[in-house]
Design an enzyme around this catalytic site. Sequence first.
Site, mmCIF file in Angstrom:
data_model
loop_
_atom_site.group_PDB
_atom_site.id
_atom_site.type_symbol
_atom_site.label_atom_id
_atom_site.label_comp_id
_atom_site.label_asym_id
_atom_site.label_seq_id
_atom_site.Cartn_x
_atom_site.Cartn_y
_atom_site.Cartn_z
ATOM 1 N N HIS A 134 -2.267 -5.381 1.765
ATOM 2 C CA HIS A 134 -3.573 -6.044 1.669
ATOM 3 C C HIS A 134 -3.324 -7.450 1.159
ATOM 4 C CE1 HIS A 134 -7.675 -7.039 0.501
ATOM 5 N NE2 HIS A 134 -7.135 -7.537 -0.611
ATOM 6 N N ASN A 184 -1.880 0.232 6.897
ATOM 7 C CA ASN A 184 -1.380 -1.039 7.421
ATOM 8 C C ASN A 184 -0.508 -1.801 6.419
ATOM 9 O OD1 ASN A 184 -3.463 -1.871 5.776
ATOM 10 N ND2 ASN A 184 -4.484 -3.139 7.306
ATOM 11 N N LYS A 210 0.813 -1.217 0.000
ATOM 12 C CA LYS A 210 0.000 0.000 0.000
ATOM 13 C C LYS A 210 0.854 1.278 0.000
ATOM 14 C CE LYS A 210 -3.918 -2.120 2.408
ATOM 15 N NZ LYS A 210 -4.912 -1.889 3.486
ATOM 16 N N GLU A 218 -9.760 -11.048 -7.101
ATOM 17 C CA GLU A 218 -8.830 -9.928 -6.928
ATOM 18 C C GLU A 218 -7.648 -10.040 -7.892
ATOM 19 O OE1 GLU A 218 -9.901 -8.993 -2.233
ATOM 20 O OE2 GLU A 218 -7.848 -9.541 -2.761
ATOM 21 N N TYR A 270 -12.520 -2.008 -3.235
ATOM 22 C CA TYR A 270 -12.978 -2.099 -1.842
ATOM 23 C C TYR A 270 -14.501 -1.944 -1.721
ATOM 24 C CZ TYR A 270 -8.286 -2.173 0.237
ATOM 25 O OH TYR A 270 -7.027 -2.535 0.645
HETATM 26 P P1 CMP Z 1 -7.334 -4.417 4.081
HETATM 27 O O1 CMP Z 1 -6.870 -5.791 4.432
HETATM 28 O O2 CMP Z 1 -6.803 -3.835 2.821
HETATM 29 O O3 CMP Z 1 -8.929 -4.421 3.995
HETATM 30 C C1 CMP Z 1 -9.706 -3.261 4.246
HETATM 31 C C2 CMP Z 1 -8.890 -2.108 4.743
HETATM 32 O O4 CMP Z 1 -9.613 -1.063 5.372
HETATM 33 C C3 CMP Z 1 -7.926 -2.583 5.815
HETATM 34 O O5 CMP Z 1 -6.942 -3.418 5.277
HETATM 35 C C4 CMP Z 1 -7.452 -1.234 6.371
HETATM 36 O O6 CMP Z 1 -6.447 -0.655 5.577
HETATM 37 C C5 CMP Z 1 -8.702 -0.367 6.222
HETATM 38 N N1 CMP Z 1 -9.346 -0.034 7.496
HETATM 39 C C6 CMP Z 1 -9.426 1.185 8.036
HETATM 40 N N2 CMP Z 1 -10.080 1.167 9.184
HETATM 41 C C7 CMP Z 1 -10.448 -0.109 9.407
HETATM 42 C C8 CMP Z 1 -11.167 -0.756 10.444
HETATM 43 N N3 CMP Z 1 -11.652 -0.102 11.506
HETATM 44 N N4 CMP Z 1 -11.353 -2.085 10.340
HETATM 45 C C9 CMP Z 1 -10.889 -2.775 9.259
HETATM 46 N N5 CMP Z 1 -10.201 -2.201 8.252
HETATM 47 C C10 CMP Z 1 -9.983 -0.877 8.322
#
Ligand code: CMP
Length: 139
Positions: free
Chosen positions: A116, A113, A10, A127, A50
Site C-alpha cells: 500500500h 497486492n 502487506k 497515514e 481503510y
Molecule cells: P490499497 O492501495 O491498499 O488500497 C485499498 C486496497 O483495497 C487495495 O490496495 C487492495 O488491496 C484492496 N482491494 C480489493 N479489491 C479492490 C478493488 N476492486 N479495487 C480497489 N482496491 C481493492
Amino acid sequence: ALERTLSIIKPDATKRNLTGKINAVFEGAGLRIVAQKRIQLTEKQAGAFYEVHKERPFYGSLVSSMIAEPVVVQVLQGENAVAKNREVMGATNPADAAEGTVRKLFAESIEANSVHGSDSLENAKNEISFFFAETEILP
Ligand code: CMP
C-alpha cells in the site's frame, strides 16, 4: 520537493518473505526508508486505516487480509516520494501493473497486492501519523 509517504508491505508479501526484495525496489528507485517496523494490525486498526473504503464491497475481506499476518509499515522519503512510490508500486490490480513494478513482480491479486502507498501528500501525512511518532522517523 522532498516528501515522505507511508508504505505498507502487506501480509501476502511478508508471508512469502519478500520484505527485503520489495525494499530493494524502493531503494533502487531512490526512496529512502527513514522509519520501519513490523507489526500485527488489529481488526480495529485495519478497519480504521481503510475507513475511506468502508462502503466498498471488498472492505470486510480487505480488513481480514490485512490482519492475517504481520505487516511492515514504513516511511519512505525522497524527491516527489508520493508519486515516485506510486509509480514504483504499479497499478492496484497487478494485471494492469507495468513491468518492473512491485505489484507486477510480486502481487498475487487485486486484494493481495503486496503493498500500500499513500495516494496524496495530505493522506501521506495522516497515514504516517497513524503509525509513527515524529521521533521514530530518522532521515
Ligand atoms: P490499497 O492501495 O491498499 O488500497 C485499498 C486496497 O483495497 C487495495 O490496495 C487492495 O488491496 C484492496 N482491494 C480489493 N479489491 C479492490 C478493488 N476492486 N479495487 C480497489 N482496491 C481493492
